[in-house]
Design an enzyme around this catalytic site. Structure first.
Site, mmCIF file in Angstrom:
data_model
loop_
_atom_site.group_PDB
_atom_site.id
_atom_site.type_symbol
_atom_site.label_atom_id
_atom_site.label_comp_id
_atom_site.label_asym_id
_atom_site.label_seq_id
_atom_site.Cartn_x
_atom_site.Cartn_y
_atom_site.Cartn_z
ATOM 1 N N LYS A 279 0.823 -1.200 0.000
ATOM 2 C CA LYS A 279 0.000 0.000 0.000
ATOM 3 C C LYS A 279 0.870 1.268 0.000
ATOM 4 O O LYS A 279 2.093 1.196 0.053
ATOM 5 C CB LYS A 279 -0.963 -0.025 1.197
ATOM 6 C CG LYS A 279 -2.018 -1.151 1.104
ATOM 7 C CD LYS A 279 -2.896 -0.994 -0.096
ATOM 8 C CE LYS A 279 -4.195 -1.779 -0.119
ATOM 9 N NZ LYS A 279 -4.220 -3.189 0.149
HETATM 10 C C1 LIG Z 1 -5.489 -4.014 0.582
HETATM 11 C C2 LIG Z 1 -6.973 -3.900 0.609
HETATM 12 C C3 LIG Z 1 -7.744 -4.389 1.679
HETATM 13 C C4 LIG Z 1 -7.183 -5.274 2.745
HETATM 14 O O1 LIG Z 1 -6.211 -4.766 3.512
HETATM 15 P P1 LIG Z 1 -5.200 -5.759 4.286
HETATM 16 O O2 LIG Z 1 -4.468 -4.844 5.174
HETATM 17 O O3 LIG Z 1 -4.337 -6.408 3.247
HETATM 18 O O4 LIG Z 1 -6.028 -6.752 5.039
HETATM 19 C C5 LIG Z 1 -9.093 -4.139 1.693
HETATM 20 N N1 LIG Z 1 -9.693 -3.480 0.700
HETATM 21 C C6 LIG Z 1 -9.013 -3.018 -0.365
HETATM 22 C C7 LIG Z 1 -9.741 -2.276 -1.423
HETATM 23 C C8 LIG Z 1 -7.632 -3.234 -0.455
HETATM 24 O O5 LIG Z 1 -6.960 -2.815 -1.533
#
Ligand SMILES: *Cc1c(COP(=O)(O)O)cnc(C)c1O
Length: 378
Positions: A190
């Protein structure tokens, strides 16, 4: 051959080392501690909300956010089909049924017109929609003005999935501050990372308190271990919160680097017929998490898949846009209101290396490799 170039690798360095080492030396190795408290306060201030609860993942934040809104078995939760599976999975964890809505072709975000039609149909059928979970796709905030107005009209709470959009805004208001609550993700790929982690953001003090309670095994405030609810082990560790604090100080710089990457691709593909930068021209409010192109092979003479294969031979990662949830075997049979846009984007889209940790050499390698795709891109 060059080292593998990834789409979005973690961007960490000396500052992160210093913060994590300091946290370790402070003795707060537990999940909870002063860095967790400070990380929550700093993120709440950054986004402009009153409460933040640091959690072990964005998925955990979605799960607890839905539980906090009272979502459970027999309920329907409406969400876009164009998203990462975590959004839909969290709905299923609660026992509720996901109902998928297709997207706008330009932004890939949930189409408000389809949303209204679906809610009207469900309302007339006497079915209970317990929550709406919009998703800010690849770092572009959804049209919260439209979506929150529709949700309000039906009295349905909004839990905003801002996992991809920290740093983006809608009409000057930060992503992560819309709806009854929002969630962030700090997964390794992210825009900023805690290695793994997430957060629930809200102005609702009771919702924040309840989320903290459920995230720490739902312990009652007595000396022995007393439980009246089923709890979860979903808190963020103090060491990882320290990493997050370091990353947050660098967020604007990392956004600027990703933005520059977007501009590089914009220039590179500007004169290539049949290729558009996904998300449209209007991107000044995005966080530029990932840059994708959309290829119309009837015009370009080549497919997104062919470019992807060419990049892979140069040891460069690329990937299609999210495969829509209504096409996933795990969600076969789920109800959906579709217009074909999500599937079209999935078939034509390709996400390119976009990370803020890319070196100048790596950027040159990516640009060079794309240029050798032939006279098709030059
Ligand atoms: C990355 C992501 C998540 C999940 O987050 P994690 O920290 O990996 O559990 C949820 N929704 C979206 C749209 C994402 O891109």
């Amino acid at each position: 051959m060059n080292k593998r170039i990834y789409m979005s690798s973690p961007d960490v360095g000396e500052l992160e080392e210093r913060y994590v080492l300091a946290a370790m030396r402070s003795g707060w190795i537990a999940p909870l501690g002063p860095d967790v408290d400070a990380f929550e306060a700093e993120m709440a201030a950054r986004v402009g909300v009153t409460h933040a609860v640091a959690l072990s993942s964005g998925t955990a934040a979605l799960h607890l956010g839905l539980l906090g809104l009272g979502v459970g078995p027999g309920d329907i939760v409406v969400t876009p089909t164009m998203t990462f599976a975590a959004t839909a999975n969290a709905i299923v964890y609660t026992g509720a049924e996901p109902y998928f809505i297709d997207c706008e072709l330009v932004t890939g975000n949930m189409d408000p017109v389809l949303l209204r039609e679906a809610l009207e149909q469900l309302y007339r059928a006497g079915e209970k929609v317990a929550a709406i979970v919009p998703v800010d796709l690849l770092g572009k905030a959804v049209n919260y003005t439209a979506i929150c107005a529709i949700a309000d009209g039906y009295g349905i709470p909004v839990l905003a999935d801002a996992a991809e959009s920290l740093g983006a805004t809608h009409h000057g208001q930060a992503a992560g501050s819309f709806g009854r609550a929002s969630i962030l993700s700090f997964n390794g790929n992210k825009i900023m990372t805690t290695s793994g982690g997430g957060m629930l953001l809200t102005d609702d003090a009771d919702l924040a308190t309840h989320t903290r309670y459920l995230a720490t095994q739902a312990r009652q405030p007595v000396k022995h271990y007393e439980h009246t609810d089923i709890g979860y082990n979903y808190r963020l560790s103090n060491l990882l919160a320290a990493l997050g604090r370091a990353q947050l100080t660098r967020l604007d710089g990392m956004i600027a680097r990703r933005r520059a990457m977007r501009e590089t691709y914009r220039d590179l593909f500007a004169a290539v017929p049949g290729v558009e930068i996904f998300g449209g021209e209007n991107d000044e409010n995005d966080n530029f998490w990932l840059t994708s192109i959309v290829v119309d092979s009837a015009v370009s003479g080549w497919t997104a898949d062919e470019l992807s294969a060419h990049l892979l031979l140069g040891n460069i990662e690329s990937r299609p846009l999210w495969k829509p949830m209504h096409l996933q075997p795990a969600f076969a049979g789920a109800r959906a209101r579709l217009n074909g846009n999500a599937e079209r984007l999935f078939r034509r889209g390709l996400t390119l290396p976009s990370g803020s940790a890319l070196s100048t050499t790596q950027i040159d390698q990516v640009v060079g490799r794309i240029s050798t795709f032939g006279s098709r891109v030059s």
